[in-house]
Write an enzyme that holds these catalytic residues in place. Structure first.
Site, PDB file in Angstrom:
ATOM      1  N   HIS A  75       1.252  -1.442   0.464  1.00 29.65           N
ATOM      2  CA  HIS A  75       0.159   0.251  -0.020  1.00 29.65           C
ATOM      3  C   HIS A  75       1.066   1.239  -0.138  1.00 29.65           C
ATOM      4  CE1 HIS A  75       0.693   1.127   4.352  1.00 29.65           C
ATOM      5  NE2 HIS A  75       0.983  -0.480   4.558  1.00 29.65           N
ATOM      6  N   ASP A  77      -0.811   4.311   0.816  1.00 29.22           N
ATOM      7  CA  ASP A  77      -1.236   5.607   1.503  1.00 29.22           C
ATOM      8  C   ASP A  77       0.065   5.562   3.070  1.00 29.22           C
ATOM      9  OD1 ASP A  77      -2.392   2.580   2.108  1.00 29.22           O
ATOM     10  OD2 ASP A  77      -3.756   3.574   3.075  1.00 29.22           O
ATOM     11  N   ASP A 108       6.600   2.191   6.443  1.00 31.66           N
ATOM     12  CA  ASP A 108       5.363   1.381   6.363  1.00 31.66           C
ATOM     13  C   ASP A 108       4.347   1.952   5.588  1.00 31.66           C
ATOM     14  OD1 ASP A 108       2.830  -0.187   6.763  1.00 31.66           O
ATOM     15  OD2 ASP A 108       2.300   0.916   8.456  1.00 31.66           O
ATOM     16  N   GLU A 143      -4.882   0.425   2.481  1.00 35.08           N
ATOM     17  CA  GLU A 143      -4.574  -0.216   3.460  1.00 35.08           C
ATOM     18  C   GLU A 143      -5.007   0.625   4.970  1.00 35.08           C
ATOM     19  OE1 GLU A 143      -2.442  -2.400   6.181  1.00 35.08           O
ATOM     20  OE2 GLU A 143      -2.679  -0.351   6.279  1.00 35.08           O
ATOM     21  N   GLU A 144      -4.312   1.430   5.598  1.00 36.53           N
ATOM     22  CA  GLU A 144      -4.685   2.670   6.514  1.00 36.53           C
ATOM     23  C   GLU A 144      -5.564   2.960   6.808  1.00 36.53           C
ATOM     24  OE1 GLU A 144      -1.893   2.123   8.425  1.00 36.53           O
ATOM     25  OE2 GLU A 144      -0.197   1.754   7.007  1.00 36.53           O
ATOM     26  N   GLU A 172       4.631  -5.763   4.614  1.00 32.66           N
ATOM     27  CA  GLU A 172       4.677  -4.957   5.781  1.00 32.66           C
ATOM     28  C   GLU A 172       5.560  -5.430   6.105  1.00 32.66           C
ATOM     29  OE1 GLU A 172       2.432  -3.742   7.377  1.00 32.66           O
ATOM     30  OE2 GLU A 172       0.943  -3.755   5.566  1.00 32.66           O
ATOM     31  N   HIS A 361       4.506   4.347  11.839  1.00 34.19           N
ATOM     32  CA  HIS A 361       3.261   4.905  12.753  1.00 34.19           C
ATOM     33  C   HIS A 361       4.134   6.199  13.800  1.00 34.19           C
ATOM     34  CE1 HIS A 361      -0.298   2.228  11.205  1.00 34.19           C
ATOM     35  NE2 HIS A 361       0.896   2.436  10.459  1.00 34.19           N
TER      36      HIS A 361
END
Length: 390
Positions: A75, A77, A108, A143-144, A172, A361
């Site tokens: 992903h 995003d 990520d 995805e997020e 991931e 994150h």
């Protein structure tokens, strides 16, 4: 400066500079399309929508038409930057300092995407194409976020076209400390529940003519949260139920509320399935409510059932690639939260392997340049061995 697609560092920087906070594409998918099409990939931009949710732009790119068909899923995003002032470097600048690449999505998972693209293109350039089979990218922008208009709908689109994927690697970030620590071969299921206990609103000085739902809710969630679900299994840690939200529609201290709400999240292993864990929660809540004479509603939501990919060609090929590059023998684990592997497991064997996840994150998310290069080598060895074995 011209972007060299086989350079994972430059490609990761370029992707980080696309401010693709969910659900904005912000040029990240266009960048990948512009890199993959000249290498012979047929690209499809898949925009899906659903009432009440934002439109999501996704990319499916495939080289070849035969089997085996190996896919990389990821992903572009990213989550919001959080405290912008707390970043050492601008979060979307893609700067390198002291051997570390900083930026939202560095780990990520734009760095992982860049590493696999670079590895794939090096392999294709070396052979002048694929010696056999097909290689594809399933890249979502959702995805997020709610994960409604992304991978799940892309897989439906593939099914409608009779496209079969034989194996998938999800990029991931799977390693807790060092590259090569772990390969994730499964995930626990994730189930959300909302428990609403109904009472009767009234003045707190006159409880006899009201019915306070809060103590009943507290006793019900205590019964749910303190129960031992299981002791774990060969592939998974014990299941657990966590109370994540408790709320009442009331701000006055002298008012008994009319209802009270608790939200729960259950992470369950392969002792359970989605139907059986729901049945356990329903039965446990019903028994507690009967003892308390509580009126309640219980609803469920969630998109990820438990799964495990048994050791076989996919797992062994990746494990051998990791060992050959890093010298480490990765553990096969099922920890962590959820990922889009929960959708992909319905169509083919799937594993997860990416960068070290210690800063995902966070403010100042970063990965080492050395790890990006090593990951590219691992992915390259994995691609080569997958298409030459079996």
């Amino acid at each position: 400066m011209t972007l060299v697609p086989t350079d994972p560092i430059a490609l990761a920087q370029a992707l980080i500079r696309c401010e693709s906070v969910t659900p904005d594409e912000a040029g990240a998918l266009t960048l990948l399309q512009n890199v993959l099409e000249p290498a012979g990939f047929t690209c499809h931009r898949l925009i899906f929508s659903e009432p009440g949710t934002p439109d999501v732009d996704n990319l499916y790119a495939r080289l070849g038409s035969g089997r085996p068909h190996l896919s990389f899923a990821g992903h572009t995003d990213v989550v919001p930057v959080g405290n912008d002032a707390g970043w050492t470097v601008p979060p979307f600048a893609g700067e390198i300092r002291d051997g570390l690449l900083y930026g939202r999505g560095a780990v990520d998972m734009k760095g992982c995407i860049a590493a696999f693209v670079a590895a794939a293109l090096k392999y294709i350039h070396h052979y002048g194409g694929l010696p056999r089979g097909s290689l594809s990218f399933l890249i979502t922008g959702d995805e997020e976020g709610p994960s409604i208009n992304g991978t799940a709908k892309m897989l439906d689109w593939l099914k409608a076209r009779d496209e079969v994927v034989d194996a998938c690697l999800v990029g991931e970030p799977s390693n807790p400390h060092a590259l090569g620590d772990e390969i994730r071969i499964g995930r626990r299921g994730s189930l959300n529940a909302e428990l609403v206990v109904h009472g009767k609103q009234g003045h707190s000085a006159y409880p006899q003519i009201a019915d306070n739902p809060v103590p009943k809710l507290a006793r019900m969630i205590d019964r749910l949260a303190t129960a031992k679900l299981d002791g774990g299994t060969a592939n998974f840690q014990p299941s657990n139920l966590q109370v994540t939200v408790i709320s009442v529609p009331n701000t006055a201290t002298n008012v008994i509320p009319g209802y009270a709400v608790a939200k729960l999240n259950i992470r369950y292993n392969d002792t359970w399935s989605r139907p059986t864990i729901e049945t356990w929660v329903r039965n446990t809540a019903a028994r507690a409510a009967a003892e308390l004479d509580a009126k309640y509603d219980l609803t469920f939501s969630g998109t990820g059932d438990v799964f495990v990919t048994q050791p076989g060609r996919l797992v062994s090929t990746l494990k051998d690639a990791v060992k050959s590059v890093t010298g480490r023998v990765p553990a096969l684990t099922t920890g962590g939260g959820t990922s889009d592997a929960r959708f992909i497991k319905d169509i083919c064997p799937v594993v997860e392997f990416g960068l070290v996840n210690s800063t995902i994150h966070q403010v100042d998310e970063h990965t080492s340049v050395a790890d990006l290069k090593l990951l590219t080598d691992i992915y390259g060895r994995f691609i080569s061995n997958y298409f030459t074995s079996g």
